[in-house]
Design an enzyme around this catalytic site. Structure first.
Site, mmCIF file in Angstrom:
data_model
loop_
_atom_site.group_PDB
_atom_site.id
_atom_site.type_symbol
_atom_site.label_atom_id
_atom_site.label_comp_id
_atom_site.label_asym_id
_atom_site.label_seq_id
_atom_site.Cartn_x
_atom_site.Cartn_y
_atom_site.Cartn_z
ATOM 1 N N ASP A 1 6.908 -1.940 14.211
ATOM 2 C CA ASP A 1 6.913 -2.973 13.168
ATOM 3 C C ASP A 1 7.769 -2.512 11.996
ATOM 4 O O ASP A 1 7.979 -3.253 11.041
ATOM 5 C CB ASP A 1 5.478 -3.261 12.700
ATOM 6 C CG ASP A 1 5.433 -4.409 11.684
ATOM 7 O OD1 ASP A 1 6.155 -5.407 11.899
ATOM 8 O OD2 ASP A 1 4.682 -4.318 10.700
ATOM 9 N N SER B 1 1.030 7.816 6.342
ATOM 10 C CA SER B 1 2.001 7.413 5.324
ATOM 11 C C SER B 1 3.245 8.291 5.441
ATOM 12 O O SER B 1 3.209 9.359 6.052
ATOM 13 C CB SER B 1 1.378 7.509 3.940
ATOM 14 O OG SER B 1 0.848 8.796 3.776
ATOM 15 N N HIS C 1 8.617 -5.915 10.239
ATOM 16 C CA HIS C 1 7.709 -5.389 9.201
ATOM 17 C C HIS C 1 6.770 -6.490 8.681
ATOM 18 O O HIS C 1 6.832 -6.862 7.491
ATOM 19 C CB HIS C 1 8.507 -4.756 8.049
ATOM 20 C CG HIS C 1 7.695 -3.757 7.260
ATOM 21 N ND1 HIS C 1 8.250 -2.690 6.600
ATOM 22 C CD2 HIS C 1 6.360 -3.677 7.020
ATOM 23 C CE1 HIS C 1 7.299 -2.003 5.987
ATOM 24 N NE2 HIS C 1 6.136 -2.598 6.231
ATOM 25 N N GLY D 1 -6.493 7.246 8.522
ATOM 26 C CA GLY D 1 -6.861 6.797 7.166
ATOM 27 C C GLY D 1 -7.513 5.426 7.278
ATOM 28 O O GLY D 1 -8.053 5.073 8.330
ATOM 29 N N ARG D 2 -7.419 4.668 6.183
ATOM 30 C CA ARG D 2 -8.028 3.322 6.172
ATOM 31 C C ARG D 2 -7.523 2.473 7.330
ATOM 32 O O ARG D 2 -8.303 1.883 8.086
ATOM 33 C CB ARG D 2 -7.651 2.601 4.868
ATOM 34 C CG ARG D 2 -8.381 3.056 3.651
ATOM 35 C CD ARG D 2 -7.868 2.281 2.433
ATOM 36 N NE ARG D 2 -6.490 2.673 2.136
ATOM 37 C CZ ARG D 2 -6.137 3.436 1.098
ATOM 38 N NH1 ARG D 2 -7.035 3.835 0.250
ATOM 39 N NH2 ARG D 2 -4.876 3.774 0.903
ATOM 40 N N PRO E 1 -10.654 17.188 9.963
ATOM 41 C CA PRO E 1 -11.515 16.176 10.573
ATOM 42 C C PRO E 1 -12.024 15.205 9.512
ATOM 43 O O PRO E 1 -12.223 15.589 8.366
ATOM 44 C CB PRO E 1 -12.675 16.996 11.144
ATOM 45 C CG PRO E 1 -12.240 18.405 11.131
ATOM 46 C CD PRO E 1 -11.179 18.554 10.100
ATOM 47 N N VAL F 1 0.848 -1.200 0.000
ATOM 48 C CA VAL F 1 0.000 0.000 0.000
ATOM 49 C C VAL F 1 0.882 1.249 0.000
ATOM 50 O O VAL F 1 0.534 2.267 -0.591
ATOM 51 C CB VAL F 1 -1.003 -0.008 1.189
ATOM 52 C CG1 VAL F 1 -0.306 0.019 2.532
ATOM 53 C CG2 VAL F 1 -1.974 1.164 1.090
ATOM 54 N N ARG G 1 5.863 3.624 8.685
ATOM 55 C CA ARG G 1 7.189 3.552 8.076
ATOM 56 C C ARG G 1 8.217 4.017 9.103
ATOM 57 O O ARG G 1 7.962 4.972 9.860
ATOM 58 C CB ARG G 1 7.284 4.459 6.837
ATOM 59 C CG ARG G 1 6.602 3.916 5.595
ATOM 60 C CD ARG G 1 7.304 2.680 5.033
ATOM 61 N NE ARG G 1 6.695 2.191 3.810
ATOM 62 C CZ ARG G 1 5.746 1.247 3.758
ATOM 63 N NH1 ARG G 1 5.297 0.689 4.874
ATOM 64 N NH2 ARG G 1 5.276 0.839 2.591
#
Ligand SMILES: O=CC(=O)O
Length: 327
Positions: free
Chosen positions: A268, A216, A292, A162-163, A187, A83, A244
């Site tokens: 992670d 991200s 990861h 986010g997702r 928001p 992603v 990340r």
């Protein structure tokens, strides 16, 4: 199709069969695979990508101008089995008119689950406990031994709703989380589902018992978690990062963990990956590091491979991709 009309595709690593089968079935493709679980060395990548029409790569492959130049003008599509796309030199790719496919959504649940597992393992000190059992350090039930922090009644702060951030929040709420804070440019209407409160980053850091990074990597978030960031967190707070490694200044995190500025961290993702085995973070009991594995369930990786192959094939034929990145 004659050999000269075949489109060359380079796949930079062994991927699940679900993806390979699709590529092998496609009659217009001549597929070259780096047939290993280990990354293709940079010099080999430069050789193998030469003349390719399509490139299927992973988040650990840096696709920069040098690689694009080595590929040459045939290259129409890059499909990443991830992603995240911070490993792709987007401006260079855009300049060359190359399309990009990626794999959002399909790994959201697996990554959110892993984030919850890491948060609980870190807050409740599971690796330390397991180590004590194995080493004979478990002498009896002790009231003050291996105590950690619980989610019930806590305030959780999610950086980047986010997702994946939302999926994490959805899973954490039933643990009895009292307040769910989130930061970000604006928001999000979907935050209502988790009673999320949009707050400034500073407030999130001051008020949260758990700070979960799920944004991200971009120029705005690079090294976002630095000395100043950690200095605003509670001494009892737990920091979790499954986005990340480069979002964190690791020196500053190390200092925050060793000085008692924050209670613990679960990561992670690191810089670099893999983290060298002699890295000082790995010597700390209050830091849990995973390799990861956010999306690492058998089914998720299968679907990611399949989607990457579909994206690649659509890119080659000029069709709409299931998931194309808007450049
Ligand atoms: O980190 C995982 C991904 O970007 O897919």
């Amino acid at each position: 199709m004659s050999a000269s009309q075949m489109m060359k595709v380079f796949v930079t690593r062994r991927i699940p069969q679900e993806g390979m089968k699709l590529l092998q079935k496609a009659s217009m493709c001549d597929v070259l695979l780096w047939d290993s679980d280990e990354p293709v060395p940079h010099a080999e990548l430069l050789k193998k990508v030469k003349g390719a029409h399509g490139l299927l790569c992973l988040l650990s492959d840096q696709i920069d101008a040098e690689v694009l130049d080595a590929a040459g003008p045939n290259l129409k599509v890059i499909s990443t089995m991830s992603v995240g796309f911070d490993h792709l030199a987007i401006n260079e790719i855009k300049k060359r008119g190359i399309r990009v496919g990626y794999t959002p959504d399909v790994l959201t649940d697996a990554t959110a689950e892993l984030t919850v597992a890491l948060l609980l393992a870190t807050a409740r000190r599971l690796p330390e406990g397991i180590q004590e059992v194995k080493s004979g350090g478990w002498s009896s039930w002790k009231p003050l031994w291996l105590c950690g922090y619980g989610l019930s009644g806590s305030t959780v702060g999610v950086i980047g709703l986010g997702r994946i951030g939302l999926a994490i929040a959805r899973r954490l709420k039933p643990f009895g989380v009292k307040r769910l804070l989130y930061s970000g440019r604006q928001p999000k209407p979907q935050a209502g589902e988790v009673d999320g409160e949009h707050v400034a980053l500073d407030s999130l850091l001051c008020e949260s018992d758990f700070v979960v990074v799920s944004c991200s990597l971009s120029p705005d978030t690079q090294q976002l978690c630095n000395k100043e960031f950690f200095s605003k967190m509670k001494n009892t707070a737990v920091f979790i990062n499954t986005s990340r490694g480069a979002v964190v200044n690791q020196e500053d995190l190390l200092e925050a963990l060793t000085s008692g500025q924050i209670a613990a961290a679960g990561l992670d993702v690191t810089t670099p990956e893999p983290l060298p085995t002699d890295h000082p973070l790995l010597r700390l009991n209050n830091c849990v590091v995973l390799p990861h594995i956010g999306s690492a369930t058998y089914s998720t990786r299968g679907v990611m491979a399949q989607l990457s192959a579909q994206n690649l094939l659509c890119g080659l034929t000029g069709d709409a991709m299931p998931n194309e990145l808007t450049l």
